[in-house]
Design a protein around this motif. Structure first.
Motif, PDB file in Angstrom:
ATOM      1  N   PRO A 172       0.789  -1.237   0.000  1.00 46.21           N
ATOM      2  CA  PRO A 172       0.000   0.000   0.000  1.00 46.21           C
ATOM      3  C   PRO A 172       0.822   1.288   0.000  1.00 46.21           C
ATOM      4  N   VAL A 173       1.866   1.367   0.818  1.00 46.90           N
ATOM      5  CA  VAL A 173       2.646   2.603   0.899  1.00 46.90           C
ATOM      6  C   VAL A 173       3.342   2.888  -0.427  1.00 46.90           C
ATOM      7  N   THR A 174       3.939   1.865  -1.037  1.00 52.54           N
ATOM      8  CA  THR A 174       4.607   2.049  -2.328  1.00 52.54           C
ATOM      9  C   THR A 174       3.599   2.428  -3.412  1.00 52.54           C
ATOM     10  N   ALA A 175       2.436   1.783  -3.404  1.00 52.10           N
ATOM     11  CA  ALA A 175       1.405   2.092  -4.396  1.00 52.10           C
ATOM     12  C   ALA A 175       0.945   3.537  -4.274  1.00 52.10           C
ATOM     13  N   VAL A 176       0.707   3.997  -3.055  1.00 55.80           N
ATOM     14  CA  VAL A 176       0.283   5.379  -2.830  1.00 55.80           C
ATOM     15  C   VAL A 176       1.372   6.348  -3.267  1.00 55.80           C
ATOM     16  N   ALA A 177       2.638   6.018  -2.954  1.00 58.95           N
ATOM     17  CA  ALA A 177       3.752   6.887  -3.332  1.00 58.95           C
ATOM     18  C   ALA A 177       3.846   7.046  -4.842  1.00 58.95           C
ATOM     19  N   ILE A 178       3.663   5.965  -5.578  1.00 55.06           N
ATOM     20  CA  ILE A 178       3.743   6.008  -7.041  1.00 55.06           C
ATOM     21  C   ILE A 178       2.576   6.791  -7.624  1.00 55.06           C
ATOM     22  N   VAL A 179       1.366   6.516  -7.142  1.00 61.82           N
ATOM     23  CA  VAL A 179       0.189   7.217  -7.649  1.00 61.82           C
ATOM     24  C   VAL A 179       0.287   8.716  -7.374  1.00 61.82           C
ATOM     25  N   ALA A 180       0.759   9.078  -6.191  1.00 65.03           N
ATOM     26  CA  ALA A 180       0.873  10.491  -5.852  1.00 65.03           C
ATOM     27  C   ALA A 180       1.823  11.210  -6.795  1.00 65.03           C
ATOM     28  N   LEU A 181       2.990  10.624  -7.051  1.00 65.40           N
ATOM     29  CA  LEU A 181       3.960  11.268  -7.936  1.00 65.40           C
ATOM     30  C   LEU A 181       3.440  11.333  -9.363  1.00 65.40           C
ATOM     31  N   MET A 182       2.819  10.255  -9.831  1.00 65.13           N
ATOM     32  CA  MET A 182       2.270  10.257 -11.181  1.00 65.13           C
ATOM     33  C   MET A 182       1.155  11.290 -11.317  1.00 65.13           C
ATOM     34  N   SER A 183       0.333  11.441 -10.278  1.00 68.01           N
ATOM     35  CA  SER A 183      -0.751  12.421 -10.293  1.00 68.01           C
ATOM     36  C   SER A 183      -0.213  13.840 -10.430  1.00 68.01           C
ATOM     37  N   VAL A 184       0.860  14.134  -9.711  1.00 67.18           N
ATOM     38  CA  VAL A 184       1.439  15.475  -9.762  1.00 67.18           C
ATOM     39  C   VAL A 184       2.029  15.767 -11.135  1.00 67.18           C
ATOM     40  N   LEU A 185       2.811  14.832 -11.665  1.00 72.93           N
ATOM     41  CA  LEU A 185       3.452  15.066 -12.955  1.00 72.93           C
ATOM     42  C   LEU A 185       2.428  15.210 -14.075  1.00 72.93           C
ATOM     43  N   ALA A 186       1.393  14.368 -14.049  1.00 75.57           N
ATOM     44  CA  ALA A 186       0.328  14.497 -15.043  1.00 75.57           C
ATOM     45  C   ALA A 186      -0.492  15.758 -14.794  1.00 75.57           C
ATOM     46  N   GLY A 187      -0.694  16.095 -13.516  1.00 76.98           N
ATOM     47  CA  GLY A 187      -1.504  17.251 -13.167  1.00 76.98           C
ATOM     48  C   GLY A 187      -0.892  18.571 -13.566  1.00 76.98           C
ATOM     49  N   LEU A 188       0.430  18.658 -13.596  1.00 74.24           N
ATOM     50  CA  LEU A 188       1.084  19.906 -14.001  1.00 74.24           C
ATOM     51  C   LEU A 188       0.712  20.294 -15.431  1.00 74.24           C
ATOM     52  N   GLN A 189       0.481  19.304 -16.269  1.00 73.99           N
ATOM     53  CA  GLN A 189       0.042  19.592 -17.631  1.00 73.99           C
ATOM     54  C   GLN A 189      -1.349  20.231 -17.624  1.00 73.99           C
ATOM     55  N   GLY A 190      -2.216  19.730 -16.755  1.00 73.86           N
ATOM     56  CA  GLY A 190      -3.551  20.290 -16.656  1.00 73.86           C
ATOM     57  C   GLY A 190      -3.568  21.673 -16.032  1.00 73.86           C
ATOM     58  N   VAL A 191      -2.688  21.929 -15.063  1.00 72.33           N
ATOM     59  CA  VAL A 191      -2.589  23.249 -14.444  1.00 72.33           C
ATOM     60  C   VAL A 191      -2.241  24.297 -15.489  1.00 72.33           C
ATOM     61  N   TRP A 192      -1.367  23.958 -16.403  1.00 70.38           N
ATOM     62  CA  TRP A 192      -0.912  24.909 -17.410  1.00 70.38           C
ATOM     63  C   TRP A 192      -2.064  25.401 -18.283  1.00 70.38           C
ATOM     64  N   ILE A 193      -2.995  24.536 -18.617  1.00 72.01           N
ATOM     65  CA  ILE A 193      -4.056  24.938 -19.546  1.00 72.01           C
ATOM     66  C   ILE A 193      -5.124  25.805 -18.876  1.00 72.01           C
ATOM     67  N   VAL A 194      -5.129  25.886 -17.531  1.00 73.77           N
ATOM     68  CA  VAL A 194      -6.096  26.756 -16.847  1.00 73.77           C
ATOM     69  C   VAL A 194      -5.368  27.797 -15.992  1.00 73.77           C
ATOM     70  N   ARG A 195      -4.158  28.125 -16.358  1.00 76.67           N
ATOM     71  CA  ARG A 195      -3.356  29.050 -15.564  1.00 76.67           C
ATOM     72  C   ARG A 195      -4.004  30.432 -15.447  1.00 76.67           C
ATOM     73  N   ALA A 196      -4.677  30.902 -16.502  1.00 76.95           N
ATOM     74  CA  ALA A 196      -5.320  32.222 -16.453  1.00 76.95           C
ATOM     75  C   ALA A 196      -6.427  32.245 -15.410  1.00 76.95           C
TER      76      ALA A 196
END
Length: 247
Positions: free
Chosen positions: A41-65
Motif C-alpha cells: 500500500p505505501v509504495t502504491a500510494v507513493a507512485i500514484v501520488a507522484l504520477m498524479s502530480v506530474l500528469a496534473g502539471l500539464q492540466g494546471v498549465w491549460i487553466v493558468r489564467a
C-alpha cells in the motif's frame, strides 16, 4: 519485474493518466486498484501520488489564467487541505486499506448515482467559504491516507455552476499541491525505494502520454458536459473501487 507486474502497472498508468488529463482528478481511484495487486500500500500510494502530480502539471498549465484570476478561491481549499495531510499519513499505518476504500466507494456511488442521471444538474451558486474549507481539509486527509485528494472536492465542485476551466482551476492545482506535500512526507519516510523507482520508470511516461489524450478530450467538452462528467466519474470510480475490493 515480471510480466504481471508490468501489465498491472501499465494499465493503471493509462487509466489514471487519461482520467487526470480529462477531469483534473481521479488518478488514484482509477490506478490504485491495479497497483495494489502487485505493490504494497505505501509504495502504491507513493507512485500514484507522484504520477498524479506530474500528469496534473500539464492540466494546471491549460487553466493558468483562471487560477491567477481567483487565487483566494483556490487558497480556501488548499490551505485546509495541507492541514489534513499529516492526519491522513498517520492513519495510513493504522487503518485497514480495504475498509477505507469500501467506505469511499459507497459514498461515491451514492453521490454519483443520485445526481448522475438527473435531467437537470444542481447549481449551488451562493458563496460557501466554510464548506469549501471543510471539503479542502477532508481532501487533504484522503490525499495523505490514499492519494485520493480529489474525490470529495470533485463531488462538491460538480454542483457549482462554474465554467469547466474555473472548476479545473481549483481541482487540478489543489490535487497538485496536496499530493506534492504528500510526496515529500512519503519520501522522508523512505517510500521511494528501489521498487518504487523501478515502477515509476514505467508508469510516469505512460501516464504522461495518457494525460495528454485526456486533455485533448477535455478541450472539446462543454461546461455542463464537464460538470456531468465529474458526477458520472464519481459513480464509475466508486463502482471500480468497490469491485476491486469485493472481487
Amino acid at each position: 519485474m515480471d510480466v504481471q507486474t508490468i501489465m498491472f502497472l501499465g494499465i493503471g498508468a493509462i487509466a489514471g493518466g487519461f482520467i487526470n488529463g480529462l477531469s483534473g482528478t481521479g488518478t488514484a481511484l482509477f490506478a490504485l486498484g491495479f497497483y495494489l495487486v502487485v505493490l504494497d500500500p505505501v509504495t502504491a500510494v507513493a507512485i500514484v501520488a507522484l504520477m498524479s502530480v506530474l500528469a496534473g502539471l500539464q492540466g494546471v498549465w491549460i487553466v493558468r489564467a483562471e487560477i491567477f484570476a481567483q487565487p483566494r478561491r483556490l487558497l480556501r481549499f488548499v490551505l485546509p487541505g495541507l492541514l489534513g495531510i499529516p492526519l491522513g499519513l498517520s492513519l495510513l499505518n493504522v487503518i485497514d486499506a480495504g475498509t477505507l476504500r469500501i467506505a469511499i466507494a459507497v459514498m461515491l456511488i451514492v453521490y454519483g448515482g443520485y445526481f448522475g442521471f438527473r435531467a437537470a444538474l444542481p447549481a449551488f451558486s451562493r458563496p460557501t467559504p466554510w464548506i469549501d474549507k471543510g471539503v479542502g481539509f477532508v481532501g487533504g486527509v484522503c490525499g495523505g491516507v490514499g492519494a485520493v485528494s480529489g474525490a470529495f472536492p470533485a463531488m462538491w465542485l460538480s454542483i457549482r455552476p462554474w465554467t469547466k476551466s474555473e472548476t479545473r482551476a481549483v481541482l487540478q492545482p489543489f490535487n497538485v499541491v496536496i499530493l506534492s506535500t504528500t510526496i515529500c512526507l512519503l519520501a522522508l519516510r523512505g517510500a521511494y525505494d528501489a521498487t518504487a523507482v523501478q515502477a515509476l520508470l514505467l508508469t510516469v511516461p505512460v501516464g504522461l502520454v495518457a494525460a495528454q489524450v485526456g486533455i485533448m478530450v477535455f478541450r472539446k467538452l462543454t461546461d455542463t458536459g464537464f460538470r456531468r462528467l465529474l458526477i458520472i466519474l464519481t459513480l464509475l470510480m466508486g463502482l471500480g473501487v468497490l469491485a476491486s475490493e469485493l472481487f
